[in-house]
Design an enzyme around this catalytic site. Structure first.
Site, PDB file in Angstrom:
ATOM      1  N   TYR A  14       0.956  -1.205   0.064  1.00  8.96           N
ATOM      2  CA  TYR A  14       0.114  -0.077  -0.100  1.00  8.96           C
ATOM      3  C   TYR A  14       0.889   1.283   0.106  1.00  8.96           C
ATOM      4  O   TYR A  14       0.609   2.090   0.740  1.00  8.96           O
ATOM      5  CB  TYR A  14      -0.811   0.165   1.240  1.00  8.96           C
ATOM      6  CG  TYR A  14      -1.983  -0.943   0.982  1.00  8.96           C
ATOM      7  CD1 TYR A  14      -3.142  -0.836   0.127  1.00  8.96           C
ATOM      8  CD2 TYR A  14      -1.929  -2.277   1.715  1.00  8.96           C
ATOM      9  CE1 TYR A  14      -4.129  -1.926   0.106  1.00  8.96           C
ATOM     10  CE2 TYR A  14      -2.933  -3.365   1.499  1.00  8.96           C
ATOM     11  CZ  TYR A  14      -3.990  -3.024   0.752  1.00  8.96           C
ATOM     12  OH  TYR A  14      -4.899  -4.035   0.558  1.00  8.96           O
ATOM     13  N   TYR A 141     -12.005  -8.101   6.481  1.00  8.45           N
ATOM     14  CA  TYR A 141     -11.015  -7.853   5.854  1.00  8.45           C
ATOM     15  C   TYR A 141     -10.617  -9.391   5.649  1.00  8.45           C
ATOM     16  O   TYR A 141     -10.534 -10.400   6.619  1.00  8.45           O
ATOM     17  CB  TYR A 141      -9.688  -7.170   6.264  1.00  8.45           C
ATOM     18  CG  TYR A 141      -8.641  -7.387   5.599  1.00  8.45           C
ATOM     19  CD1 TYR A 141      -8.353  -6.647   4.398  1.00  8.45           C
ATOM     20  CD2 TYR A 141      -7.800  -8.532   5.877  1.00  8.45           C
ATOM     21  CE1 TYR A 141      -7.330  -6.723   3.488  1.00  8.45           C
ATOM     22  CE2 TYR A 141      -6.486  -8.429   5.089  1.00  8.45           C
ATOM     23  CZ  TYR A 141      -6.355  -7.448   3.823  1.00  8.45           C
ATOM     24  OH  TYR A 141      -5.308  -7.910   2.995  1.00  8.45           O
ATOM     25  N   ASP A 242     -12.961 -16.862   9.064  1.00  9.05           N
ATOM     26  CA  ASP A 242     -11.731 -16.616   8.786  1.00  9.05           C
ATOM     27  C   ASP A 242     -10.734 -16.294  10.096  1.00  9.05           C
ATOM     28  O   ASP A 242     -11.075 -15.242  10.691  1.00  9.05           O
ATOM     29  CB  ASP A 242     -11.756 -15.342   7.988  1.00  9.05           C
ATOM     30  CG  ASP A 242     -10.358 -14.695   7.546  1.00  9.05           C
ATOM     31  OD1 ASP A 242      -9.381 -15.106   7.929  1.00  9.05           O
ATOM     32  OD2 ASP A 242     -10.246 -14.030   6.492  1.00  9.05           O
ATOM     33  N   LYS A 271      -1.316 -16.583   8.825  1.00  9.09           N
ATOM     34  CA  LYS A 271      -0.401 -15.622   9.715  1.00  9.09           C
ATOM     35  C   LYS A 271       0.797 -16.267  10.836  1.00  9.09           C
ATOM     36  O   LYS A 271       1.580 -16.665  10.336  1.00  9.09           O
ATOM     37  CB  LYS A 271      -1.164 -14.575  10.328  1.00  9.09           C
ATOM     38  CG  LYS A 271      -1.766 -13.763   9.511  1.00  9.09           C
ATOM     39  CD  LYS A 271      -2.302 -12.292   9.604  1.00  9.09           C
ATOM     40  CE  LYS A 271      -2.268 -11.175   8.607  1.00  9.09           C
ATOM     41  NZ  LYS A 271      -3.611 -10.994   8.103  1.00  9.09           N
TER      42      LYS A 271
HETATM   43  C1  LIG Z   1      -4.085 -11.005   6.735  1.00 12.70           C
HETATM   44  C2  LIG Z   1      -5.451 -11.687   6.622  1.00 12.70           C
HETATM   45  C3  LIG Z   1      -6.030 -12.040   5.714  1.00 12.70           C
HETATM   46  C4  LIG Z   1      -4.777 -12.338   4.174  1.00 12.70           C
HETATM   47  O1  LIG Z   1      -3.625 -12.798   4.584  1.00 12.70           O
HETATM   48  P1  LIG Z   1      -2.342 -12.911   3.626  1.00 12.70           P
HETATM   49  O2  LIG Z   1      -1.546 -13.889   4.296  1.00 12.70           O
HETATM   50  O3  LIG Z   1      -2.100 -11.555   3.731  1.00 12.70           O
HETATM   51  O4  LIG Z   1      -2.890 -12.909   2.241  1.00 12.70           O
HETATM   52  C5  LIG Z   1      -6.994 -12.808   5.434  1.00 12.70           C
HETATM   53  N1  LIG Z   1      -7.978 -12.732   6.216  1.00 12.70           N
HETATM   54  C6  LIG Z   1      -7.664 -11.971   7.530  1.00 12.70           C
HETATM   55  C7  LIG Z   1      -8.769 -12.084   8.534  1.00 12.70           C
HETATM   56  C8  LIG Z   1      -6.424 -11.452   7.691  1.00 12.70           C
HETATM   57  O5  LIG Z   1      -6.048 -10.890   8.639  1.00 12.70           O
END
Ligand SMILES: *Cc1c(COP(=O)(O)O)cnc(C)c1O
Length: 419
Positions: A14, A141, A242, A271
């Site tokens: 970004y 997100y 997620d 992550k």
């Molecule tokens: C960071 C994140 C993603 C995307 O993960 P990347 O490894 O950056 O592609 C998807 N969902 C959530 C909730 C996130 O925090």
């Protein structure tokens, strides 16, 4: 380091090529400290975006990588399997809610989300139904690839830029009742209406459990998630959780779904999976979802990344999960939460602060006005900490191993910088 080349040729997340903000060169990292090229050591309040839960340069994680490196760093996963992946998938099946039994390994969080959405679409296709829509909530997100972006907050991720190409999904009002506040049934009304009105078109609901991360650092009431699960059950719609940011202890539970005592049909993790060492993600599904997907026309799930199940990443993930299984994270995260509860209200008294909130090892200071990024970033570094705000949000999610006096330096730096 050639910072001029960096400014002129290297794209950072970004960041503008026309007017790039300065980047800080990091030479090495150890524990909770990032060592800058000029010799300064600063405390990392971000865990490199939620990932470095055990700290940098961890002896056991290093060793796991070295051991695996001498065997093989990679081998294709089609028709071949290996111990690091089998062990990792066993651990994940054991650690996650019981109904999740099948593990699909992938490269990054965004890809895990893509995989989850494709699973849901293939699930309905196999059942002979056309269900082209996903339902989610605003301020979410889910990543930066196209399908993940299509279920991310339309304003934050500027859907208008991709109009005509980006699929259009259904966004309900985001949860407003705070985690520790009183629950109000009205909170879920808009979600309920949107689900009822469109249920025959909806393949799945996708949501970040309890904490909406990059879409606004909002921490919501567990009953909202309970209701989402109940409504999905009522209409036979799949629920995708997620947990990419919230998974592996960050919110005080191993997975944030546990706050609401629910279990999703599909779960995305990433992550912190490798303790922040390298990129790896996974999508888990129930047996029912997996078997239905594979009973369809294709006879399999239609996805297979080149670096699927990368042994090096799996080996480090296994070491990271073993550290978690020792259980110290529980006390560490509880201690961080307690200290945030003591220090953030003081910051909340500042005039420019709109709200402070925290959960587990996550602390958030929301301002009335967006920060001046270049100024505040420099002020934090000069105060000996690495905190990277976005917009009106100054937030920290430090490594679990952070010591009380180091955490105090983070919160003091926020206080001083905002004063
Ligand atoms: C960071 C994140 C993603 C995307 O993960 P990347 O490894 O950056 O592609 C998807 N969902 C959530 C909730 C996130 O925090």
């Amino acid at each position: 380091m050639d910072l001029e080349f960096d400014q002129q040729h290297v794209w950072h997340p970004y960041t503008s090529t026309l007017n790039p903000l300065p980047c800080y060169p990091v030479e090495s990292a150890e524990g909770v400290y990032l060592k800058l090229e000029d010799g300064r050591e600063i405390i990392d309040g971000m865990s490199s975006w939620w990932s470095t839960i055990h700290g940098y340069n961890h002896p056991e994680l290093n060793q796991a990588a070295k051991n695996q490196l001498d065997k093989m760093s990679h081998v294709m996963f089609g028709g071949i399997t290996h111990q690091p992946a089998v062990e990792l998938c066993r651990k994940l099946v054991d650690m996650t809610p019981e109904p999740l039994q099948h593990v699909f390994l992938a490269d990054s969080g965004s890809v895990a989300v893509e995989v989850s959405l494709k699973m849901a679409l293939q699930y309905w296709h196999a059942k002979g139904e056309r269900r082209p829509k996903f339902l989610t909530v605003k301020h979410g997100y889910h990543g930066d690839t196209f399908a993940a972006m299509s279920v991310t907050d339309p304003n934050n991720s500027m859907h208008s830029l991709y109009k005509g190409f980006l699929p259009e999904h259904i966004f309900a009002q985001s949860p407003e009742c705070p985690f520790n506040g009183e629950w109000n049934e009205d909170d879920v009304l808009d979600f309920k209406h949107k689900l009822e009105a469109n249920h025959s078109e909806i393949a799945a609901v996708i949501i970040e459990p309890i904490v909406q991360g990059a879409g606004g650092m909002r921490i919501y009431h567990p009953t909202f998630l309970k209701r989402v699960r109940e409504l999905c059950d009522q209409y036979g719609i799949l629920l995708i959780a997620d947990e990419i940011a919230t998974g592996f202890g960050r919110t005080g539970k191993l997975f944030a779904c546990e706050h609401a005592e629910i279990s999703p049909d599909i779960m995305c993790i990433g992550k912190a999976l490798t303790g922040g060492y390298m990129t790896l993600s996974a999508t888990l599904a129930t047996k029912h979802v997996a078997d239905t997907v594979c009973s369809g026309e294709a006879g399999c799930f239609m996805h297979g990344p080149t670096f699927m199940g990368n042994p090096l990443a799996c080996a480090v993930a296994n070491a990271s999960l073993e550290l978690l299984q020792k259980g110290h994270w529980h006390q560490q995260v509880a201690d961080i939460e307690k200290q945030l509860a003591e220090s953030l209200p003081e910051i909340g008294k500042l005039e420019k602060v709109k709200d402070v909130r925290w959960l587990g090892a996550i602390g958030v200071v929301e301002l009335h006005e967006p920060v001046n990024m270049a100024e505040i970033q420099k002020a934090f570094v000069d105060n000996g900490v690495w905190i990277r705000p976005f917009g009106t949000l100054v937030y920290i999610m430090p490594p679990f191993i952070i010591k009380p006096q180091e955490l105090s330096r983070l919160t003091l730096a926020i206080l001083r910088t905002l004063q």
